[in-house]
Design a protein around this motif. Structure first.
Motif, mmCIF file in Angstrom:
data_model
loop_
_atom_site.group_PDB
_atom_site.id
_atom_site.type_symbol
_atom_site.label_atom_id
_atom_site.label_comp_id
_atom_site.label_asym_id
_atom_site.label_seq_id
_atom_site.Cartn_x
_atom_site.Cartn_y
_atom_site.Cartn_z
ATOM 1 N N PRO A 218 150.537 124.952 48.493
ATOM 2 C CA PRO A 218 150.903 124.014 49.570
ATOM 3 C C PRO A 218 149.682 123.360 50.226
ATOM 4 O O PRO A 218 149.682 122.161 50.494
ATOM 5 N N GLN A 219 148.628 124.137 50.449
ATOM 6 C CA GLN A 219 147.418 123.573 51.044
ATOM 7 C C GLN A 219 146.747 122.599 50.082
ATOM 8 O O GLN A 219 146.242 121.551 50.498
ATOM 9 N N GLU A 220 146.727 122.949 48.805
ATOM 10 C CA GLU A 220 146.118 122.068 47.806
ATOM 11 C C GLU A 220 146.871 120.740 47.725
ATOM 12 O O GLU A 220 146.252 119.678 47.671
ATOM 13 N N THR A 221 148.202 120.813 47.718
ATOM 14 C CA THR A 221 148.960 119.568 47.615
ATOM 15 C C THR A 221 148.796 118.717 48.871
ATOM 16 O O THR A 221 148.711 117.494 48.773
ATOM 17 N N ARG A 222 148.702 119.346 50.045
ATOM 18 C CA ARG A 222 148.477 118.573 51.274
ATOM 19 C C ARG A 222 147.119 117.888 51.250
ATOM 20 O O ARG A 222 146.995 116.723 51.631
ATOM 21 N N ALA A 223 146.095 118.608 50.793
ATOM 22 C CA ALA A 223 144.758 118.024 50.724
ATOM 23 C C ALA A 223 144.726 116.872 49.720
ATOM 24 O O ALA A 223 144.133 115.809 49.978
ATOM 25 N N LEU A 224 145.367 117.058 48.585
ATOM 26 C CA LEU A 224 145.421 115.986 47.586
ATOM 27 C C LEU A 224 146.228 114.798 48.096
ATOM 28 O O LEU A 224 145.864 113.644 47.853
ATOM 29 N N GLU A 225 147.310 115.060 48.794
ATOM 30 C CA GLU A 225 148.133 113.978 49.353
ATOM 31 C C GLU A 225 147.310 113.137 50.326
ATOM 32 O O GLU A 225 147.338 111.904 50.267
ATOM 33 N N LEU A 226 146.560 113.790 51.197
ATOM 34 C CA LEU A 226 145.724 113.064 52.151
ATOM 35 C C LEU A 226 144.685 112.216 51.427
ATOM 36 O O LEU A 226 144.483 111.042 51.763
ATOM 37 N N ALA A 227 144.068 112.780 50.409
ATOM 38 C CA ALA A 227 143.085 112.030 49.631
ATOM 39 C C ALA A 227 143.745 110.842 48.926
ATOM 40 O O ALA A 227 143.175 109.745 48.880
ATOM 41 N N LEU A 228 144.949 111.049 48.387
ATOM 42 C CA LEU A 228 145.679 109.951 47.734
ATOM 43 C C LEU A 228 146.003 108.837 48.725
ATOM 44 O O LEU A 228 145.863 107.656 48.404
ATOM 45 N N GLU A 229 146.455 109.220 49.902
ATOM 46 C CA GLU A 229 146.781 108.210 50.913
ATOM 47 C C GLU A 229 145.541 107.383 51.258
ATOM 48 O O GLU A 229 145.615 106.157 51.360
#
Length: 111
Positions: free
Chosen positions: A8-19
């Motif tokens: 969950p933390q990895e996907t949140r960090a990747l999501e922020l980077a994608l945004e």
């Protein structure tokens, strides 16, 4: 895998980077055709040419290369979490790009 991954933390960090990359590159994560073309580029020889241009200092190519690095991390996270029986999913950018990446891989794209 140990079973102690923090997906969950990895996907949140990747999501922020994608945004952030989406804003910088003008990507509309809700435009399926644009995102699918981007996924295709990330997984194809065209992506390799982008990486080579980035290595030569092309700033636009460098930003795309960073995005392609995120794509590789996303696919790895999806594969590892699936192996652990965990469904990884982020927000709209994650869902859009991961769906496009997986569709490209299903269509025979490399990685």
């Amino acid at each position: 895998m140990s079973g102690f991954e923090h997906y969950p933390q990895e996907t949140r960090a990747l999501e922020l980077a994608l945004e952030r990359m989406g804003v910088a590159l003008g990507i509309d994560w809700l435009d399926d055709a644009q995102v699918r073309a981007l996924a295709h580029e990330a997984l194809s020889d065209e992506g390799n040419r982008t990486m080579a241009a980035a290595a030569k200092g092309d700033r636009a190519a460098l930003a795309r290369a960073d995005l392609f690095g995120l794509a590789a991390l996303m696919v790895k996270t999806l594969q590892e979490s699936a192996d652990e029986g965990v469904a990884s999913s982020g927000g709209p950018a994650w869902r859009s790009f991961s769906s496009a990446l997986l569709a490209e891989l299903d269509a025979g794209g490399p990685l």
